[in-house]
Design a protein around this motif. Structure first.
Motif: not given
Length: 597
Positions: A397-424
């Protein structure tokens, strides 16, 4: 169709009142004009009735001519049939207006529901509080402006009647207002009682529906016949239904008795007023026409005041509460990105890395994930294994960005997941969840929606073959274009395993760089499971894949296995490495070895 209306984060009463004019200005203006005319015509009928009766008596006595009665008669006839005629003419237009209103509001309302964050959709307490709105029930909010408008128009009409009565029996106006106060408080108390029991009745109603589904549903038919539990479920259903009906009966009886008491008081007031008017008639202070007209008004208006005050106070209080709840619903955090389609030009997936990720579900204290760190690269196959409750599905669920309020970092291609547009993210990832959905549309559309309806026939056919659906498709009347589900007249149904294969085919046509399969072969036998993994591996050679499965045999071919235990990564490595460690993975694998021997 006219342009849809955007719902704000808060619907003020002013905007709510103007909503119908915003939806359909011409209709709303004409309808208001018709209602205003009707509001003043009724009290004017009191004066006309007196005029008509006195003129008729004058004709009988020879003091008036027959022609003098024509105009009062025509006007009384117009007043009598005004609402009938306007309703008959306006009914088709009203029906069209209601359909237009719903169409213009339905789409933005459903989008608002669809844009809600997962934390709201998984909040059972919130679902109970706002269940009607979550299920698309908007009618109480939409009728609130009509209730206010009706209250205002009814008030104007009642005041007009009282002004007329005041000229002949002024004291009755004061008594009527005094009588109305307890009626208002009774109606308000009734609404509060109704609201207190509404939640319980709604929850009990869900129980009733669930029990009834056990008795009539196809899914429970086999076990119902095998275990013979129909009588037990019938008793539970009857007890649950009786509880709801008893609550309703108690409320209706309690307020019915009080309401009847006020009805008796209003009747006594009517006859008292009529009795006290007789001397003025005998003395010649008023004419027979005025007496008859005023008596008719008293018998009509005083009960109307009692009923209108009670009804509108109840409805206003009830709908006012619903509007407040609706504004609370509108204020729920959501994101329009949830409803946006996937990007047509997504970036390719290169890597996913979690750094010390922890997560706790809202309203709870236990950490479901506790300091998880892992890394996944493009083109590799990964497995997440662990006992139930170890955090596997939450991690997805966190990888699919169903929740954003996690602690730590999830990096996609080196960029924080929460900074990615959901359409991408939607375009980069695809998933077949454990509780996948069954869509009552054609099999072809069931599969093609995975690509945003962009896949061609060849791609859909390849996905059907990969998922092992060729045999099922050959048996369908219209092949892959056959409508699925029993809601269609000629709709076909699939077995549980075939529905799961359709969900897997949906993931296949998705041009994602990371594919997630949560228990993808749970409904397949071991031979079909083995065939699926072989074909899926051929079709996804360039994509990263995350498997979640309780069948550890499927994890043997993964490049890396992550073993979760109590929200933490307990072990990681390939199958051979983990077996040599003789740890948790080896223990789980050995316990399942007998399944395949």
């Amino acid at each position: 169709m006219k342009k849809t209306i955007e719902l704000p984060d808060k619907l003020s009463y002013g905007r709510l009142m103007l909503l119908s004019f915003q939806i359909d200005p011409l209709y709303s203006f004409v309808n208001l004009l018709i209602q205003l005319i009707g509001t003043f015509l009724a009290p004017y009928g009191v004066i006309l009735t007196a005029k008509f009766v006195d003129t008729a008596i004058g004709i009988f006595n020879g003091t008036n001519t027959a022609g003098e009665i024509v105009l009062p008669l025509l006007l009384l006839t117009l007043i009598k049939f005004y609402s009938i005629i306007t309703d008959m003419i306006f009914a088709p237009v009203t029906l069209r207006h209601e359909m237009t209103s719903w169409k213009r509001l339905e789409h933005p309302f459903m989008k608002r529901v669809a844009s809600l964050d997962m934390k709201h959709l998984e909040d059972s307490e919130l679902q109970n509080e706002m269940g009607s709105f979550m299920e698309g029930n908007l009618w109480r909010v939409l009728e609130f402006p009509d209730i206010i408008k009706s209250m205002i128009l009814s008030g104007i009409q009642i005041v007009s009647y009282l002004v007329i009565l005041y000229q002949y029996v002024p004291w009755i106006v004061l008594l009527t207002c005094v009588l109305s106060l307890p009626i208002i408080f009774l109606a308000k108390d009734k609404e509060e009682f109704t609201f207190r029991h509404q939640k319980n009745q709604q929850l009990q109603g869900r129980y009733n529906g669930q029990y009834f589904s056990y008795l009539k549903g196809r899914q429970a038919a086999c076990e119902r016949g095998m275990f013979g539990y129909s009588e037990m479920i019938s008793e539970l259903y009857t007890k649950s239904l009786t509880k709801v009906q008893t609550d309703i009966f108690k409320g209706n009886f309690r307020y019915g008795v009080k309401g009847n008491l006020f009805g008796i008081l209003s009747s006594v007031l009517c006859f008292l007023a009529i009795f006290l008017m007789v001397p003025t008639l005998v003395a010649g202070t008023i004419t027979i026409g005025v007496f008859i007209s005023v008596v008719n008004t008293i018998l009509t208006v005083i009960p109307k005041i009692a009923s209108d005050y009670s009804m509108y106070t109840f409805l206003f209080t009830l709908n006012h509460r619903q509007v407040k709840l609706f504004n609370k619903f509108l204020a729920l955090t959501g994101n329009r990105e949830h409803t946006e389609p996937m990007s047509e030009n997504p970036q390719s997936f290169e890597s996913l890395e979690m750094k010390n990720v922890s997560f706790t579900y809202p309203g709870t204290e236990k950490k479901i994930l506790d300091g998880v760190s892992l890394k996944m690269d493009a083109g590799m196959k990964y497995s997440l294994v662990g006992i139930n409750g170890s955090g596997k599905s939450t991690l997805i669920k966190l990888i699919l960005r169903m929740y954003d309020d996690y602690e730590g970092e999830i990096l996609i291609n080196g960029k924080e997941l929460r900074e990615w547009p959901r359409c991408d993210i939607k375009a980069m990832f695809s998933a077949v969840m454990q509780n996948f959905s069954k869509y009552d549309i054609s099999l072809e559309d069931n599969i093609n929606m995975g690509s945003g309806f962009r896949a061609g026939d060849d791609e859909v056919d390849a996905a059907i073959t990969l998922a092992g659906l060729d045999d099922a498709v050959s048996k369908l009347a219209d092949g892959k274009k056959t409508m699925l589900g029993k809601i269609h007249e000629k709709g076909a149904d699939l077995s549980g395993g075939e529905w799961q294969r359709a969900a897997m085919a949906r993931s296949v046509v998705h041009k994602s760089g990371l594919k997630i399969l949560d228990e993808p072969t749970a409904a397949l036998d071991p031979i079909a499971e083995c065939d699926f993994y072989q074909k899926f591996d051929e079709m996804t050679r360039d994509a990263a894949v995350i498997f979640i499965s309780h069948r550890l045999a499927s994890a043997k071919n993964s490049d890396c296995i992550f073993v979760l235990n109590d929200g933490k990564i307990a072990e990681q490595g390939n199958h051979e490495e983990l077996m040599k460690k003789q740890g948790l993975y080896a223990e789980m694998f050995e316990s399942q070895r007998g399944w395949y021997l």
